[in-house]
Design an enzyme around this catalytic site. Structure first.
Site, PDB file in Angstrom:
ATOM      1  N   CYS A  49       8.020   1.798   3.499  1.00  0.00           N
ATOM      2  CA  CYS A  49       7.008   2.791   3.109  1.00  0.00           C
ATOM      3  C   CYS A  49       6.579   2.612   1.657  1.00  0.00           C
ATOM      4  O   CYS A  49       5.471   2.984   1.284  1.00  0.00           O
ATOM      5  CB  CYS A  49       7.505   4.206   3.401  1.00  0.00           C
ATOM      6  SG  CYS A  49       8.942   4.695   2.441  1.00  0.00           S
ATOM      7  N   ASP A  50       7.452   1.993   0.817  1.00  0.00           N
ATOM      8  CA  ASP A  50       7.036   1.718  -0.567  1.00  0.00           C
ATOM      9  C   ASP A  50       5.958   0.631  -0.600  1.00  0.00           C
ATOM     10  O   ASP A  50       5.030   0.680  -1.399  1.00  0.00           O
ATOM     11  CB  ASP A  50       8.243   1.332  -1.444  1.00  0.00           C
ATOM     12  CG  ASP A  50       9.009   0.121  -0.944  1.00  0.00           C
ATOM     13  OD1 ASP A  50       8.895  -0.254   0.249  1.00  0.00           O
ATOM     14  OD2 ASP A  50       9.750  -0.469  -1.758  1.00  0.00           O
TER      15      ASP A  50
END
Ligand SMILES: Nc1ncnc2c1ncn2[C@@H]1O[C@H](COP(=O)(O)OP(=O)(O)O)[C@@H](O)[C@H]1O
Ligand SMILES: CC(C)(COP(=O)(O)O)[C@@H](O)C(=O)NCCC(=O)O
Ligand SMILES: [K+]
EC number: 2.7.1.33
Length: 254
Positions: free
Chosen positions: A107-108
């Site tokens: 998700c980063d």
């Protein structure tokens, strides 16, 4: 005006910023290594005395225990405030996720790609996030994350040599001397690891036909000088591209 707390929990450090929709500047920001995570509650108590967040958007790639810890500290410092755990999806804030299984993408990385698309709209761009791991990701002119590379980060690359050999020492991070060839062990390790990082990023840039390379993460200041020597490569250092992407999400969605 609503204030948001944005959190980027990586595998080495947890970074945070308080932001609103008025501008690009953070109202407050901070960070802590995982071992010092309790410091975050102290930092947040001080920051929230001036601006209480209405919403929290957090990107965590550091595992379930870190998520629980953050939830506990947020419940104590910002009681009642909803926390959204940012997750990779097929599409968000104008970015299309081209991963075969969109939810598998860190998700980063998804947030960083949204940040890159916001900073360089309508053009092919490379975003390199040099943290625990180094990720080098390609976004096309239409706003599609087409895929990327994952390699050990600079610190991990160097420490793996020290841990798995008899004769190689643990080097300290640093920038390269003018010569790309070290005439001693420490400089030779540094030259190898930095060249591997900059080489992967440069190769991604050339292969993608990017107009700009956005460089971020804790190891970026060490890699930037070498990468800047790559012919034809346009480099921009972005302090925290993941948080820029989270900011773009909350701005787009209100
Ligand atoms: N003062 C520092 N504290 C922690 N890491 C640092 C520092 N200076 C440079 N680094 C490098 O940055 C990396 C951590 O960067 P960061 O972007 O915070 O990673 P992550 O997002 O994976 O937590 C470390 O692996 C190390 O190589
Ligand atoms: C590649 C990462 C480990 C990078 O984490 P970081 O170095 O920022 O701590 C993280 O984005 C992750 O766990 N990704 C999941 C796998 C993937 O993106 O394909
Ligand atoms: K990273």
């Amino acid at each position: 005006m609503r204030t948001w707390l944005l959190i980027d929990a990586g595998n080495t450090r947890i970074k945070w910023a308080l932001a609103d929709s008025a501008g690009d500047a953070w109202l407050a920001q901070g960070a802590a290594m995982h071992a010092d995570a309790a410091d975050l509650a102290v930092q947040w108590s001080a920051a929230f005395a001036t601006a209480q967040p209405a919403r929290v958007l957090a990107a965590n790639v550091a595992g379930a225990a870190v998520r629980t810890r953050l939830e506990q500290m947020l419940a104590a410092t910002a009681p009642g405030v909803a926390v959204e755990w940012f997750a990779s999806s097929a599409q968000r804030a104008g970015l299309v996720n081209g991963y075969r299984n969109p939810t598998q993408l860190g998700c980063d990385r998804f947030a960083a790609a949204i940040g890159a698309r916001t900073l360089v709209p309508g053009c092919p761009v490379i975003v390199a996030n040099c943290g625990t791991a180094t990720t080098v990701d390609a976004i096309d002119a239409a706003g599609r994350f087409i895929g990327g590379m994952i390699l050990p980060g600079l610190g991990l690359m160097a420490s793996s040599l020290a841990r798995n050999t008899a004769q190689l020492p643990q080097i300290q991070p640093g920038t390269l001397l003018p010569s790309p060839f070290g005439d001693n062990t420490d400089d030779a390790i540094l030259a190898g690891c930095l060249s591997a990082q900059a080489g992967a990023i440069g190769r991604a840039y050339a292969g993608h036909g990017a107009v700009e390379c956005l460089l971020s993460g804790g190891a970026a200041p060490y890699i930037a000088p070498l990468l800047a020597q790559t012919p034809g490569l346009v480099l921009r250092h972005v302090d925290n591209i993941v948080m820029k992407g989270l900011h773009a999400v909350v701005r787009a969605e209100g």
